[in-house]
Write a protein that holds these residues in place. Structure first.
Motif, PDB file in Angstrom:
ATOM      1  N   ASP A   1     -26.635  40.140  21.247  1.00 26.50           N
ATOM      2  CA  ASP A   1     -25.911  39.732  22.452  1.00 26.50           C
ATOM      3  C   ASP A   1     -26.763  38.882  23.387  1.00 26.50           C
TER       4      ASP A   1
ATOM      5  N   ARG B   1     -22.767  37.293  27.076  1.00 28.20           N
ATOM      6  CA  ARG B   1     -24.118  37.505  26.547  1.00 28.20           C
ATOM      7  C   ARG B   1     -25.099  37.758  27.695  1.00 28.20           C
TER       8      ARG B   1
ATOM      9  N   TYR C   1     -25.796  38.139  33.159  1.00 30.99           N
ATOM     10  CA  TYR C   1     -24.860  37.966  32.057  1.00 30.99           C
ATOM     11  C   TYR C   1     -24.082  36.663  32.204  1.00 30.99           C
TER      12      TYR C   1
ATOM     13  N   LYS D   1     -20.051  34.596  23.798  1.00 30.20           N
ATOM     14  CA  LYS D   1     -20.094  35.268  22.499  1.00 30.20           C
ATOM     15  C   LYS D   1     -19.684  34.326  21.375  1.00 30.20           C
TER      16      LYS D   1
END
Length: 429
Positions: free
Chosen positions: A205, A70, A103, A230
Motif C-alpha cells: 500500500d 496509499r 495518505y 491504489k
C-alpha cells in the motif's frame, strides 16, 4: 429542539464541515449538514494528500475503515524544462510512522465517507441542496434560506469552499482576490496496481507524492502534482489565477504538454482516463485569512483561507479538519453559556491561535510572496537542467572544469539575482 430550529447548521459537506457536524452530533446537538453537490466530494478537485494527524485525533485508526488509497513513503520534487527534469527523491519508512503518516485519497470517496460518519453520529444531512443566502437579523446570523425555505439555528458554520459567496454576500468577509487563489486542473488515469508499483518502485500500500515546477505551468507561478492511488494515478496542475493569461497558453494546453512530457508520459502510458475536473483553491496563506467568526456564525476550512503551499509541500486537508474540529468546540462552549454572540464565539479564534494552523501559517507567511517570482518557474529549471547536462553528457569535446561549466548557467540567471533570491528564500522559511 424547536421543530423549526437547529442548534447548528453546517453549510458544506467537505472535510471541515463534516468534521464539525460529526463532533457536534456526537455531543448530542441537533445538527443540519447541507452539501450543495449531489454527494459530498462530487464537486471537489484535490491534489489528493491527507496528513493523518488531524483526523487521527478525532477518529482513532480512521485509516482502517476510511477509503484511503496509499500511504506516502516516497517524496519527489522536480524542476522541469520542456524536455528535461531534475528530480530530488526521498524514500523512507519514517514517512509512514504513526503520527507522521499521510495518505493519498480520492475526495469523491473520502468526503462521502466522512459525510456519512456525521450522519451516523446523529447529524441530519442533505445533499444536492443549494443554500441561497444567510438569514441575518439585527446584524446576527440566524439561519439559512434554501429555495425560499427558511431554516433557523443558534449558529451557522460556513465551510462552503474557497469562494464563500454566502459570507461575502452577507457582508461578513471581504471578496476573494485573484492573487489569493489558484485554478487547479486534475486528471485521473486507471492503471493496474502492479503496474503502478513497478513504475514507482512501490510495494503493497506504499504511495508516492510528486510535485513539479517549471514547464508544467509554462514558466508561470504554479506547478504540477502527481499522486499514486491504489489502481489509478492523479495528475494535474495548479496555476495562480492572476497569472493565468500571462503564458499565452490555456490550462488545457498546459495539461497536454505536462502529460506528454518525457518524464510523465511513461508513467501514465496505457492508462484509461477516468476523470477530469477543475477547482479553485486558496493559495495566499496567512494573508488570505480574514473574518473567522461573528454574531451567530463561524467560518472554517477553505472558506477561511486555511491552506499552506510552501513549494515542496502542499497542505489543506489537515488544516480543514482541525479548523472544523475547533469550530465545533467553540460552538459547544457557546452552547454551555447559551451565548452565540461574537464575544462568545471568539474562543474559536483563540483556539486557532494556539493550534498548528495559525502557527504554521504564521511561520510561512512570507512564502507566497517569495514564490511570486518568475525566475523560480522559468530560469531556475533551465539553469539546473543545463548544469546537470554538462555533468553527465560526454560527447568527446575537450573537458572543462565543472565550476566553469556551472558558472556559465549561474551567470545566465545573474549572480545578484541568485544571491537575492537565496536570501529571500531563507527569510521566507
Amino acid at each position: 429542539m424547536d421543530e423549526e430550529k437547529f442548534d447548528v447548521i453546517v453549510v458544506g459537506g467537505g472535510l471541515a464541515g463534516s468534521t464539525a457536524a460529526y463532533i457536534l452530533a456526537q455531543q448530542g446537538l441537533e445538527v443540519l449538514l447541507i452539501e450543495r453537490g449531489n454527494y459530498a466530494g462530487s464537486k471537489n478537485m484535490t491534489g489528493g494528500r491527507l496528513y493523518a494527524h488531524s483526523l487521527e485525533k478525532i477518529i482513532p485508526n480512521f485509516a482502517e475503515e476510511a477509503p484511503v488509497e496509499r500511504k506516502v513513503v516516497n517524496e519527489r520534487i522536480s524542476m522541469m524544462t520542456e524536455k528535461d527534469a531534475v528530480t530530488m527523491s526521498y524514500h523512507s519508512p519514517r514517512l509512514a510512522e504513526t503520527g507522521s503518516d499521510s495518505y493519498v485519497v480520492l475526495r469523491g470517496k473520502f468526503d462521502r465517507w466522512l459525510f456519512d460518519k456525521a450522519e451516523e453520529a446523529g447529524a441530519m444531512v442533505t445533499a444536492g441542496i443549494k443554500v441561497d443566502q444567510l438569514m441575518v437579523e439585527d446584524n446576527r446570523v440566524t439561519g439559512v434560506i434554501c429555495g425560499g425555505e427558511e431554516m433557523k439555528a443558534d449558529v451557522v458554520i460556513l465551510a462552503d469552499g474557497v469562494n464563500s459567496l454566502l459570507a461575502e454576500k452577507a457582508g461578513l468577509r471581504k471578496r476573494v482576490q485573484p492573487s489569493h487563489v489558484a485554478v487547479g486542473a486534475k486528471e485521473t488515469y486507471e492503471l493496474p496496481a502492479k503496474v503502478i508499483e513497478d513504475r514507482f518502485s512501490l510495494t503493497g500500500d506504499e504511495g508516492t507524492a510528486w510535485l513539479f515546477a517549471g514547464s508544467p505551468s509554462s514558466g508561470q507561478v504554479g506547478g504540477g502534482f502527481l499522486y499514486t492511488n491504489k489502481e489509478s494515478i492523479s495528475i494535474g496542475l495548479v496555476l495562480g489565477l492572476e497569472h493565468i493569461t500571462e503564458s499565452g497558453k490555456t490550462l488545457e494546453e498546459m495539461m497536454v504538454g505536462f502529460t506528454n512530457h518525457p518524464e510523465i508520459a511513461p508513467l501514465i502510458k496505457d492508462g484509461k482516463l477516468l476523470e477530469r475536473s477543475g477547482h479553485v483553491v486558496p493559495e495566499a496563506g496567512l494573508s488570505m485569512v480574514s473574518t473567522l467568526y461573528g454574531d451567530g456564525f463561524l467560518i472554517c476550512g477553505d472558506a477561511a483561507g486555511f491552506c499552506l503551499n510552501i513549494g515542496y509541500m502542499v497542505r489543506g486537508m489537515d488544516l480543514a479538519i482541525t479548523s472544523g474540529e475547533l469550530a465545533a468546540k467553540a460552538v459547544l462552549k457557546a452552547k454551555e453559556k447559551g451565548d452565540f454572540s461574537s464575544s462568545s464565539l471568539q474562543s474559536y479564534k483563540e483556539m486557532l491561535d494556539n493550534s498548528f494552523i495559525m502557527n504554521d501559517l504564521s511561520v510561512y507567511k512570507n512564502f507566497p510572496a517569495f514564490m511570486d517570482n518568475p525566475r523560480i518557474f522559468n530560469q531556475y529549471p533551465s539553469m539546473l537542467s543545463g548544469i546537470m547536462a554538462d555533468m553527465f553528457i560526454i560527447d568527446g569535446k575537450p573537458a572543462l572544469p565543472l565550476r566553469k561549466k556551472a558558472m556559465k548557467h549561474l551567470k545566465a540567471v545573474g549572480l545578484l539575482n541568485l544571491a537575492k533570491d537565496a536570501l529571500n528564500g531563507v527569510k521566507s522559511v
